[in-house]
Scaffold this motif. Structure first.
Motif, PDB file in Angstrom:
ATOM      1  N   HIS A  52       0.834  -1.209   0.000  1.00  0.00           N
ATOM      2  CA  HIS A  52       0.000   0.000   0.000  1.00  0.00           C
ATOM      3  C   HIS A  52       0.867   1.257   0.000  1.00  0.00           C
ATOM      4  N   GLN A  56      -4.126   5.576   0.606  1.00  0.00           N
ATOM      5  CA  GLN A  56      -5.406   5.444  -0.094  1.00  0.00           C
ATOM      6  C   GLN A  56      -5.301   6.049  -1.489  1.00  0.00           C
ATOM      7  N   TYR A 275      -1.298  -3.561  -3.976  1.00  0.00           N
ATOM      8  CA  TYR A 275      -2.550  -3.338  -3.251  1.00  0.00           C
ATOM      9  C   TYR A 275      -3.395  -4.614  -3.251  1.00  0.00           C
ATOM     10  N   ASP A 276      -4.194  -4.763  -2.200  1.00  0.00           N
ATOM     11  CA  ASP A 276      -5.112  -5.885  -2.114  1.00  0.00           C
ATOM     12  C   ASP A 276      -6.171  -5.756  -3.200  1.00  0.00           C
ATOM     13  N   THR A 278      -9.854  -6.857  -4.866  1.00  0.00           N
ATOM     14  CA  THR A 278     -11.167  -7.403  -4.554  1.00  0.00           C
ATOM     15  C   THR A 278     -11.293  -8.794  -5.167  1.00  0.00           C
ATOM     16  N   THR A 343      -9.370  -3.163  -3.393  1.00  0.00           N
ATOM     17  CA  THR A 343     -10.410  -3.276  -2.369  1.00  0.00           C
ATOM     18  C   THR A 343     -10.858  -1.896  -1.905  1.00  0.00           C
ATOM     19  N   SER A 344     -12.136  -1.789  -1.562  1.00  0.00           N
ATOM     20  CA  SER A 344     -12.733  -0.489  -1.247  1.00  0.00           C
ATOM     21  C   SER A 344     -12.076   0.182  -0.043  1.00  0.00           C
ATOM     22  N   SER A 345     -11.481  -0.601   0.859  1.00  0.00           N
ATOM     23  CA  SER A 345     -10.855  -0.007   2.044  1.00  0.00           C
ATOM     24  C   SER A 345      -9.638   0.836   1.688  1.00  0.00           C
ATOM     25  N   TRP A 346      -9.084   0.629   0.483  1.00  0.00           N
ATOM     26  CA  TRP A 346      -7.919   1.406   0.065  1.00  0.00           C
ATOM     27  C   TRP A 346      -8.255   2.406  -1.033  1.00  0.00           C
ATOM     28  N   LYS A 349     -13.560   7.769  -1.439  1.00  0.00           N
ATOM     29  CA  LYS A 349     -14.919   7.717  -1.953  1.00  0.00           C
ATOM     30  C   LYS A 349     -14.981   8.377  -3.333  1.00  0.00           C
TER      31      LYS A 349
END
Length: 357
Positions: A52, A56, A275-276, A278, A343-346, A349
């Motif tokens: 990461h 973000q 990055y992770d 989805t 993934t949305s956590s990284w 919005k």
């Protein structure tokens, strides 16, 4: 003192023992190699965890030209094996090189405009963007960003009804868009070899697709990025890359290029993070819930058969700092949608533009 017979006897014995030892060694080596291969297949070494590196990331699907479904879409999954692909746990994200403003950027931009035969003083139309009008050929306009030197060149062919009557396009015209960008010194190797031709005819001042050069009034060449790590790089608009040139048959150099879009940021291959990702099932769920970028929609149906699902990098527009993966869903013809791969956590919005470092 050993006799010749004894010497020969012991020599043969040593040779035989050496051969046996060699065969045992080779057998053990093959057994070891096979065992290791089987073990690695059954119990593969997990990839290192995502680092990461950029914190973000900006939401990758902020494009304003997404298509809008007219009604709720019904999906049926019909891939070759009837299932969704298994995605890797992590994936690379690359930084895009963003130019910094400098004291000479305005003059550099004017020099670029001059190479396209625009002279005079431009009008500012945005914080860093300027509009030039060709005083000798007022139907030609150019909007340039002085920092990135990305631009849009346009010739208002709708106001020139005789433009397409002069002559027909010929095969050699297909090299003109590349030569045009090369003459400006802005055709990087990353996009120079991956060119896609599209043909259009003039229908009452509107360019509509046609099947071949022989029936075309205009020719478009899209310049696409090469694959990265064996992963394709796609544009928000599947019919037109972020670097594209449309030409007419005209022999007048100022009327030859009727549209040129150049939105390009180099990939910094020395600056990446992992990055992770989805899962494909979560991405498919997002698609079915309407949380996707719809790049292409069929006109006559809302019943979609998904035949292709694959990972790709999305070339961002408007400009973003990173080249990120997306999961692509397609019916192989008239439907194309993108879902964020990270993934949305990284992800910040949708609409948030600045990534945390």
């Amino acid at each position: 003192m050993a006799t010749l017979t004894e010497t020969a006897y012991y020599s043969r014995k040593i040779i035989n023992l050496s051969i046996i030892a060699l065969l045992i060694f080779l057998g053990l080596r093959i057994l070891y190699t096979t065992t290791v291969a089987i073990w690695n297949t059954l119990f593969p070494t997990p990839p290192p965890p995502a680092n990461h590196a950029f914190g973000q990331l900006t939401f990758p699907l902020n494009q304003a030209d997404s298509a809008s479904p007219s009604a709720k879409i019904t999906y049926v999954l019909q891939t070759v094996d009837g299932s969704l692909p298994v995605l890797p746990k992590t994936f690379k994200v690359y930084a895009l090189i963003q130019p910094d403003p400098n004291f000479n950027s305005f003059n550099s931009m004017k020099n670029l405009a001059g190479r396209m035969d625009f002279a005079g003083s431009p009008n500012q139309v945005g914080p860093t963007s300027w509009k030039f009008v060709d005083t000798a050929t007022p139907l030609r306009t150019l909007v340039v960003d002085e920092v990135s030197e990305n631009f849009n060149l346009n010739y208002n062919f709708q106001a020139d009804p005789n433009l397409f009557q002069e002559k027909s396009l010929v095969t050699s015209d297909q090299s003109y868009p590349g030569s045009f960008l090369q003459s400006l010194g802005i055709l990087p190797p990353e996009i120079s070899n991956n060119q896609v031709a599209s043909y259009f005819r003039n229908d009452g001042g509107k360019l509509v697709p046609t099947t071949s050069l022989s029936t075309a009034d205009a020719l478009q060449i899209s310049f696409n990025r090469d694959d990265i790590d064996k992963t394709p790089v796609i544009s928000p608009n599947p019919d037109k890359s972020l670097v594209s040139v449309i030409i007419s048959p005209s022999s007048n150099s100022k009327k030859k290029v009727i549209q040129a879009n150049y939105y390009y940021y180099p990939v910094d291959f020395q600056n990446s993070g992992t990055y992770d990702l989805t899962t494909s099932q979560l991405a498919y769920d997002m698609l079915t819930q309407g949380q996707a970028f719809f790049a292409k929609l069929p006109k006559n149906t809302n019943n979609i058969v998904i035949r292709e699902v694959f990972l790709a990098y999305l070339d961002p527009y408007p400009a973003q700092p990173y080249l990120q993966p997306v999961l692509v869903f397609s019916d192989g013809k008239d439907f194309l949608a993108y879902v964020p791969g990270v993934t949305s956590s990284w992800l910040l919005k949708p609409g948030e533009q600045s990534a945390a470092k």
